[in-house]
Design a protein around this motif. Structure first.
Motif, PDB file in Angstrom:
ATOM      1  N   GLY A 155       0.782  -1.228   0.000  1.00 57.01           N
ATOM      2  CA  GLY A 155       0.000   0.000   0.000  1.00 57.01           C
ATOM      3  C   GLY A 155       0.809   1.271   0.000  1.00 57.01           C
ATOM      4  N   LEU A 156       2.137   1.158   0.017  1.00 57.76           N
ATOM      5  CA  LEU A 156       2.996   2.342   0.057  1.00 57.76           C
ATOM      6  C   LEU A 156       3.520   2.689  -1.333  1.00 57.76           C
ATOM      7  CD1 LEU A 156       5.147   1.626   3.245  1.00 57.76           C
ATOM      8  CD2 LEU A 156       2.968   2.838   3.076  1.00 57.76           C
ATOM      9  N   ALA A 157       3.751   3.968  -1.569  1.00 56.93           N
ATOM     10  CA  ALA A 157       4.334   4.417  -2.832  1.00 56.93           C
ATOM     11  C   ALA A 157       5.759   3.892  -2.943  1.00 56.93           C
ATOM     12  CB  ALA A 157       4.319   5.938  -2.910  1.00 56.93           C
ATOM     13  N   PRO A 158       6.255   3.639  -4.171  1.00 57.59           N
ATOM     14  CA  PRO A 158       7.610   3.111  -4.342  1.00 57.59           C
ATOM     15  C   PRO A 158       8.684   3.946  -3.650  1.00 57.59           C
ATOM     16  CG  PRO A 158       6.394   2.946  -6.396  1.00 57.59           C
ATOM     17  CD  PRO A 158       5.526   3.706  -5.452  1.00 57.59           C
ATOM     18  N   ALA A 159       8.545   5.261  -3.673  1.00 58.04           N
ATOM     19  CA  ALA A 159       9.547   6.115  -3.030  1.00 58.04           C
ATOM     20  C   ALA A 159       9.544   5.912  -1.515  1.00 58.04           C
ATOM     21  CB  ALA A 159       9.289   7.583  -3.365  1.00 58.04           C
ATOM     22  N   VAL A 160       8.368   5.703  -0.940  1.00 53.16           N
ATOM     23  CA  VAL A 160       8.274   5.475   0.505  1.00 53.16           C
ATOM     24  C   VAL A 160       8.859   4.111   0.856  1.00 53.16           C
ATOM     25  CG1 VAL A 160       6.709   5.306   2.484  1.00 53.16           C
ATOM     26  CG2 VAL A 160       6.248   6.952   0.660  1.00 53.16           C
ATOM     27  N   VAL A 161       8.617   3.117   0.008  1.00 53.88           N
ATOM     28  CA  VAL A 161       9.175   1.787   0.231  1.00 53.88           C
ATOM     29  C   VAL A 161      10.697   1.832   0.203  1.00 53.88           C
ATOM     30  CG1 VAL A 161       9.353  -0.565  -0.666  1.00 53.88           C
ATOM     31  CG2 VAL A 161       7.147   0.617  -0.682  1.00 53.88           C
ATOM     32  N   ALA A 162      11.263   2.531  -0.774  1.00 54.52           N
ATOM     33  CA  ALA A 162      12.722   2.648  -0.854  1.00 54.52           C
ATOM     34  C   ALA A 162      13.285   3.342   0.384  1.00 54.52           C
ATOM     35  CB  ALA A 162      13.111   3.410  -2.116  1.00 54.52           C
ATOM     36  N   ARG A 163      12.583   4.372   0.858  1.00 51.05           N
ATOM     37  CA  ARG A 163      12.998   5.076   2.067  1.00 51.05           C
ATOM     38  C   ARG A 163      12.925   4.149   3.279  1.00 51.05           C
ATOM     39  NH1 ARG A 163       8.806   9.082   3.835  1.00 51.05           N
ATOM     40  NH2 ARG A 163       8.846   9.625   1.631  1.00 51.05           N
ATOM     41  N   LEU A 164      11.876   3.329   3.335  1.00 50.37           N
ATOM     42  CA  LEU A 164      11.724   2.375   4.435  1.00 50.37           C
ATOM     43  C   LEU A 164      12.861   1.362   4.441  1.00 50.37           C
ATOM     44  CD1 LEU A 164      10.172   0.883   6.696  1.00 50.37           C
ATOM     45  CD2 LEU A 164       8.908  -0.303   4.888  1.00 50.37           C
ATOM     46  N   HIS A 165      13.193   0.802   3.277  1.00 48.76           N
ATOM     47  CA  HIS A 165      14.261  -0.184   3.215  1.00 48.76           C
ATOM     48  C   HIS A 165      15.602   0.424   3.648  1.00 48.76           C
ATOM     49  CE1 HIS A 165      11.857  -2.724   0.082  1.00 48.76           C
ATOM     50  NE2 HIS A 165      11.382  -2.821   1.301  1.00 48.76           N
ATOM     51  N   GLU A 166      15.849   1.653   3.243  1.00 44.75           N
ATOM     52  CA  GLU A 166      17.070   2.335   3.685  1.00 44.75           C
ATOM     53  C   GLU A 166      17.086   2.475   5.204  1.00 44.75           C
ATOM     54  OE1 GLU A 166      19.286   6.690   3.104  1.00 44.75           O
ATOM     55  OE2 GLU A 166      17.557   6.147   1.872  1.00 44.75           O
ATOM     56  N   LEU A 167      15.937   2.790   5.779  1.00 40.32           N
ATOM     57  CA  LEU A 167      15.829   2.924   7.225  1.00 40.32           C
ATOM     58  C   LEU A 167      16.083   1.589   7.922  1.00 40.32           C
ATOM     59  CD1 LEU A 167      15.047   4.410   9.828  1.00 40.32           C
ATOM     60  CD2 LEU A 167      12.650   3.946   9.262  1.00 40.32           C
ATOM     61  N   VAL A 179      13.722  -8.811  10.305  1.00 39.44           N
ATOM     62  CA  VAL A 179      13.279  -9.932   9.477  1.00 39.44           C
ATOM     63  C   VAL A 179      11.997  -9.490   8.785  1.00 39.44           C
ATOM     64  CG1 VAL A 179      12.645 -12.360   9.377  1.00 39.44           C
ATOM     65  CG2 VAL A 179      14.222 -11.554  11.164  1.00 39.44           C
ATOM     66  N   LEU A 180      11.989  -9.494   7.462  1.00 42.73           N
ATOM     67  CA  LEU A 180      10.788  -9.092   6.749  1.00 42.73           C
ATOM     68  C   LEU A 180      10.408 -10.103   5.696  1.00 42.73           C
ATOM     69  CD1 LEU A 180      11.504  -6.272   4.169  1.00 42.73           C
ATOM     70  CD2 LEU A 180      13.318  -7.247   5.531  1.00 42.73           C
ATOM     71  N   ALA A 181       9.105 -10.222   5.469  1.00 41.99           N
ATOM     72  CA  ALA A 181       8.563 -11.154   4.489  1.00 41.99           C
ATOM     73  C   ALA A 181       8.103 -10.372   3.266  1.00 41.99           C
ATOM     74  CB  ALA A 181       7.393 -11.930   5.083  1.00 41.99           C
ATOM     75  N   GLU A 182       8.466 -10.851   2.103  1.00 44.00           N
ATOM     76  CA  GLU A 182       8.085 -10.220   0.845  1.00 44.00           C
ATOM     77  C   GLU A 182       7.780 -11.297  -0.182  1.00 44.00           C
ATOM     78  OE1 GLU A 182       7.462  -7.196   0.329  1.00 44.00           O
ATOM     79  OE2 GLU A 182       8.620  -5.970   1.731  1.00 44.00           O
ATOM     80  N   GLN A 183       7.039 -10.926  -1.230  1.00 48.81           N
ATOM     81  CA  GLN A 183       6.778 -11.869  -2.312  1.00 48.81           C
ATOM     82  C   GLN A 183       7.946 -11.922  -3.294  1.00 48.81           C
ATOM     83  OE1 GLN A 183       2.911 -12.170  -4.078  1.00 48.81           O
ATOM     84  NE2 GLN A 183       1.940 -11.030  -2.427  1.00 48.81           N
ATOM     85  N   GLY A 184       8.638 -10.807  -3.459  1.00 49.66           N
ATOM     86  CA  GLY A 184       9.788 -10.743  -4.348  1.00 49.66           C
ATOM     87  C   GLY A 184      10.884  -9.908  -3.728  1.00 49.66           C
ATOM     88  N   LEU A 185      12.095  -9.995  -4.284  1.00 43.93           N
ATOM     89  CA  LEU A 185      13.236  -9.267  -3.734  1.00 43.93           C
ATOM     90  C   LEU A 185      13.528  -8.040  -4.596  1.00 43.93           C
ATOM     91  CD1 LEU A 185      15.446  -9.434  -1.488  1.00 43.93           C
ATOM     92  CD2 LEU A 185      16.939 -10.430  -3.237  1.00 43.93           C
ATOM     93  N   PRO A 186      13.162  -6.839  -4.127  1.00 47.98           N
ATOM     94  CA  PRO A 186      13.450  -5.626  -4.892  1.00 47.98           C
ATOM     95  C   PRO A 186      14.927  -5.257  -4.781  1.00 47.98           C
ATOM     96  CG  PRO A 186      12.451  -5.037  -2.815  1.00 47.98           C
ATOM     97  CD  PRO A 186      12.447  -6.545  -2.885  1.00 47.98           C
ATOM     98  N   PRO A 187      15.431  -4.446  -5.722  1.00 50.96           N
ATOM     99  CA  PRO A 187      16.836  -4.028  -5.655  1.00 50.96           C
ATOM    100  C   PRO A 187      17.210  -3.357  -4.344  1.00 50.96           C
ATOM    101  CG  PRO A 187      15.891  -3.474  -7.790  1.00 50.96           C
ATOM    102  CD  PRO A 187      14.760  -3.941  -6.926  1.00 50.96           C
TER     103      PRO A 187
END
Length: 217
Positions: A155-167, A179-187
């Motif tokens: 439900g998050l915008a791609p820019a927010v997701v990238a910011r979250l992963h950096e955090l 530990v996080l669960a995802e359906q795919g592995l983003p860059p």
């Protein structure tokens, strides 16, 4: 690398259905681990088992080298574990500020400035993405030793997701474990220490992201 969490031969049942079939995996301390898999693969059940929401029918769950059997979910939370589910991670009748545990609406997790104008709104009136940010911000503000996230980018915008992963990588650099669960592995998650791929309740792959890319090719 020492393990923050280990599952050893863990089986989990929901009634007659066995969701995990003897799963073995380890999540290194102070690093980011990604659980990959389609819906129904068992990745959410792994998180719920570590958090104490469900109990295994067999096997061991070790946290910091200690067996967690009999340790209720609220005791795990007191010990520094936080779980952010994929859905319904907020108290809808409370305001955003109350969900975040803020005594006065003046500060919020810096990585989610989008929440600042929403602090006096009831969380149940927010969009799905906004509710997800509230749930994530609340967990991050608690500074848990072990942070479990189920599809945090939903439900998050791609820019927010990238910011979250950096955090999340900054959180790990401070010595905490993610530990996080995802359906795919983003860059943006390719710097993770370990990736575990689950298929139909079993581990299909465990290794570094670079090894997973090699298999895909």
């Amino acid at each position: 690398m020492s393990a923050e969490v280990e599952l050893r031969g863990v089986r989990v049942r929901y009634g007659l259905l066995e969701a995990l079939h003897g799963v073995d995996l380890a999540c290194p301390a102070g690093r980011v681990t990604v659980l990959l898999g389609r819906n129904g693969s068992g990745r959410t059940t792994v998180l719920r088992t570590v958090a104490g929401v469900v109990r295994p029918s067999a096997g061991q769950v070790l946290w910091q080298g200690r067996e967690t059997a009999g340790l209720d979910a609220y005791r795990r939370a007191r010990a520094g574990l936080a779980l952010v589910p994929a859905e319904r991670g907020v108290f809808g009748s409370l305001t955003v500020a109350e969900n975040l545990g803020l005594s006065e609406p003046g500060t919020v997790e810096p990585s989610f400035p989008e929440l600042l104008p929403l602090l006096t709104r009831r969380a149940g009136t927010l969009s799905g993405g906004q509710q997800q940010m509230v749930a994530l911000a609340r967990a991050l503000l608690a500074r848990p030793r072990l942070l479990l996230l189920d599809e945090p980018g939903r439900g998050l915008a791609p820019a927010v997701v990238a910011r979250l992963h950096e955090l999340l990588f900054r959180v790990a650099a401070e010595g905490r474990t993610v530990v996080l669960a995802e359906q795919g592995l983003p860059p943006t998650l390719e710097a993770a220490a370990v990736v575990h791929v689950l298929r139909r309740g079993r581990i299909a792959f465990s290794g570094e992201p670079s090894e997973l890319r090699g298999l895909v090719r």
